[in-house]
Motif scaffolding. Structure first.
Motif, PDB file in Angstrom:
ATOM      1  N   THR A  31       0.844  -1.193   0.000  1.00  0.00           N
ATOM      2  CA  THR A  31       0.000   0.000   0.000  1.00  0.00           C
ATOM      3  C   THR A  31       0.878   1.241   0.000  1.00  0.00           C
ATOM      4  O   THR A  31       1.468   1.587   1.008  1.00  0.00           O
ATOM      5  N   ARG A  32       0.939   1.919  -1.127  1.00  0.00           N
ATOM      6  CA  ARG A  32       1.935   2.969  -1.305  1.00  0.00           C
ATOM      7  C   ARG A  32       1.491   4.342  -0.819  1.00  0.00           C
ATOM      8  O   ARG A  32       2.313   5.138  -0.368  1.00  0.00           O
ATOM      9  N   HIS A  33       0.200   4.660  -0.938  1.00  0.00           N
ATOM     10  CA  HIS A  33      -0.247   6.014  -0.610  1.00  0.00           C
ATOM     11  C   HIS A  33      -1.499   6.012   0.252  1.00  0.00           C
ATOM     12  O   HIS A  33      -2.340   5.108   0.166  1.00  0.00           O
ATOM     13  N   VAL A  34      -1.597   7.059   1.069  1.00  0.00           N
ATOM     14  CA  VAL A  34      -2.797   7.349   1.841  1.00  0.00           C
ATOM     15  C   VAL A  34      -3.322   8.699   1.364  1.00  0.00           C
ATOM     16  O   VAL A  34      -2.622   9.715   1.461  1.00  0.00           O
ATOM     17  N   ASP A  94      -3.875  -1.394  -2.827  1.00  0.00           N
ATOM     18  CA  ASP A  94      -2.675  -0.682  -3.263  1.00  0.00           C
ATOM     19  C   ASP A  94      -2.591   0.727  -2.694  1.00  0.00           C
ATOM     20  O   ASP A  94      -1.505   1.299  -2.593  1.00  0.00           O
ATOM     21  N   SER A  95      -3.736   1.307  -2.352  1.00  0.00           N
ATOM     22  CA  SER A  95      -3.772   2.615  -1.714  1.00  0.00           C
ATOM     23  C   SER A  95      -5.035   2.696  -0.874  1.00  0.00           C
ATOM     24  O   SER A  95      -5.910   1.824  -0.957  1.00  0.00           O
ATOM     25  N   VAL A  96      -5.116   3.736  -0.060  1.00  0.00           N
ATOM     26  CA  VAL A  96      -6.281   3.888   0.808  1.00  0.00           C
ATOM     27  C   VAL A  96      -6.668   5.360   0.866  1.00  0.00           C
ATOM     28  O   VAL A  96      -5.808   6.246   0.922  1.00  0.00           O
ATOM     29  N   LEU A  97      -7.966   5.613   0.799  1.00  0.00           N
ATOM     30  CA  LEU A  97      -8.501   6.961   0.972  1.00  0.00           C
ATOM     31  C   LEU A  97      -9.300   7.006   2.263  1.00  0.00           C
ATOM     32  O   LEU A  97     -10.200   6.190   2.473  1.00  0.00           O
ATOM     33  N   TYR A  98      -8.957   7.948   3.135  1.00  0.00           N
ATOM     34  CA  TYR A  98      -9.768   8.210   4.331  1.00  0.00           C
ATOM     35  C   TYR A  98     -10.528   9.502   4.084  1.00  0.00           C
ATOM     36  O   TYR A  98      -9.936  10.534   3.761  1.00  0.00           O
ATOM     37  N   CYS A  99     -11.852   9.448   4.240  1.00  0.00           N
ATOM     38  CA  CYS A  99     -12.652  10.640   3.982  1.00  0.00           C
ATOM     39  C   CYS A  99     -13.877  10.676   4.883  1.00  0.00           C
ATOM     40  O   CYS A  99     -14.277   9.668   5.472  1.00  0.00           O
ATOM     41  N   VAL A 100     -14.453  11.859   5.003  1.00  0.00           N
ATOM     42  CA  VAL A 100     -15.716  12.065   5.713  1.00  0.00           C
ATOM     43  C   VAL A 100     -16.670  12.665   4.690  1.00  0.00           C
ATOM     44  O   VAL A 100     -16.731  13.884   4.507  1.00  0.00           O
ATOM     45  N   MET A 114      -8.241   0.769  -4.726  1.00  0.00           N
ATOM     46  CA  MET A 114      -8.085   1.722  -3.627  1.00  0.00           C
ATOM     47  C   MET A 114      -9.160   1.478  -2.582  1.00  0.00           C
ATOM     48  O   MET A 114     -10.356   1.502  -2.885  1.00  0.00           O
ATOM     49  N   LEU A 115      -8.760   1.246  -1.358  1.00  0.00           N
ATOM     50  CA  LEU A 115      -9.700   1.098  -0.248  1.00  0.00           C
ATOM     51  C   LEU A 115     -10.246   2.477   0.123  1.00  0.00           C
ATOM     52  O   LEU A 115      -9.485   3.426   0.319  1.00  0.00           O
ATOM     53  N   VAL A 116     -11.574   2.584   0.221  1.00  0.00           N
ATOM     54  CA  VAL A 116     -12.219   3.843   0.570  1.00  0.00           C
ATOM     55  C   VAL A 116     -12.868   3.688   1.942  1.00  0.00           C
ATOM     56  O   VAL A 116     -13.869   2.971   2.086  1.00  0.00           O
ATOM     57  N   ILE A 117     -12.280   4.325   2.949  1.00  0.00           N
ATOM     58  CA  ILE A 117     -12.808   4.262   4.310  1.00  0.00           C
ATOM     59  C   ILE A 117     -13.559   5.557   4.582  1.00  0.00           C
ATOM     60  O   ILE A 117     -12.969   6.641   4.606  1.00  0.00           O
TER      61      ILE A 117
END
Length: 263
Positions: free
Chosen positions: A97-100, A162-168, A196-199
């Motif tokens: 997982t390269r980027h947040v 490969d990447s993850v997005l944290y958002c509200v 991309m995982l979207v949390i």
């Protein structure tokens, strides 16, 4: 005229807003049940007590004005620990997982959660927050540059992202922005396209006081049966009842629920 104040330094509600009597009555009732020892004080099912999950699904269905199934729910010890657990299970900061990706600005305590799990400062990528939510064009541009299109990591562990997005998405902290319907649909498609995982911290959705509650990203993801499911809705009762009510839930597809269920 009396005014209920909030401690803006820590976001603490006034003590007279906390439902002490409600918790007292609920505790008395639940510990009076014949199976209280087993149901309350014994080890329970990994995903949560089935009856609780069914009641939670009914509650969320009413509040969201949209169907929620108990098979898509898992009990958590609150949103922060749920976020930490999710990241530790579904991402690999040192290898895969390269980027947040983060809304800019975002909830300030989220950085420590990622740091504690091994992420480095240079892995964080800020995405501007607009009046209608995160700037999807900027996010897509970065994904196109950094990642190949794929069908969800078919050649590797399919449950690692490969990447993850944290958002509200709804009533973002601290801007208050609400992600538009068009952007919600695009974001789900981007997650699937680039693994991309979207949390989503959906902790404020039920606190929508004007108009309908926006359709959650996880609902779009669950409707789309093509490819890998990528969205997790992270909820908590600490924003609805009291900060000390450290009980929450995640809503997501069964494939991800099965990964997260072991607490």
């Amino acid at each position: 005229m009396y005014i209920n104040f909030i401690n803006l330094n820590r976001g603490q509600p006034s003590l007279d807003l906390l439902p002490t009597e409600l918790f007292r009555k609920a505790s008395q009732k639940v510990f009076s049940e014949p199976n209280a020892a087993k149901d309350i004080l014994q080890y329970g099912p990994e995903r949560g007590h089935p009856e609780f999950l069914e009641n939670l699904a009914k509650f969320l269905t009413k509040e969201y004005n949209a169907p929620v199934s108990s098979k898509h729910l898992c009990v958590t010890p609150g949103a922060s620990l749920s976020l930490q657990h999710t990241i530790s299970i579904l991402t690999r900061p040192q290898t895969r997982t390269r980027h947040v990706y983060l809304q800019d600005p975002t909830y300030f305590l989220v950085f420590d959660i990622f740091f504690d799990l091994g992420y480095r400062r240079e892995q964080f990528v800020s995405v501007p927050d607009c009046a209608d939510g995160i700037d999807i064009d900027v996010l897509e541009g970065h994904l196109k540059q950094e990642y190949r299109e794929q069908a969800g990591g078919r050649d590797r562990d399919p449950m690692i992202f490969d990447s993850v997005l944290y958002c509200v998405p709804t009533h973002a902290n601290p801007t208050g922005s609400v992600l538009s319907e068009e952007k919600r649909k695009r974001l789900v498609k981007l997650g699937k396209k680039y693994n991309m995982l979207v949390i989503c911290d959906d902790v404020y959705d039920i606190l929508t006081y004007e108009g309908p509650v926006p359709k959650r990203l996880v609902a779009y993801d669950l409707e789309d049966q093509e490819g890998k499911h990528v969205v997790i809705s992270n909820g908590t009762f600490s924003k609805l009842l009291a900060p000390g009510a450290r009980v929450g839930w995640v809503e997501t597809h069964e494939d991800i629920i099965n990964q997260l269920g072991d607490w």
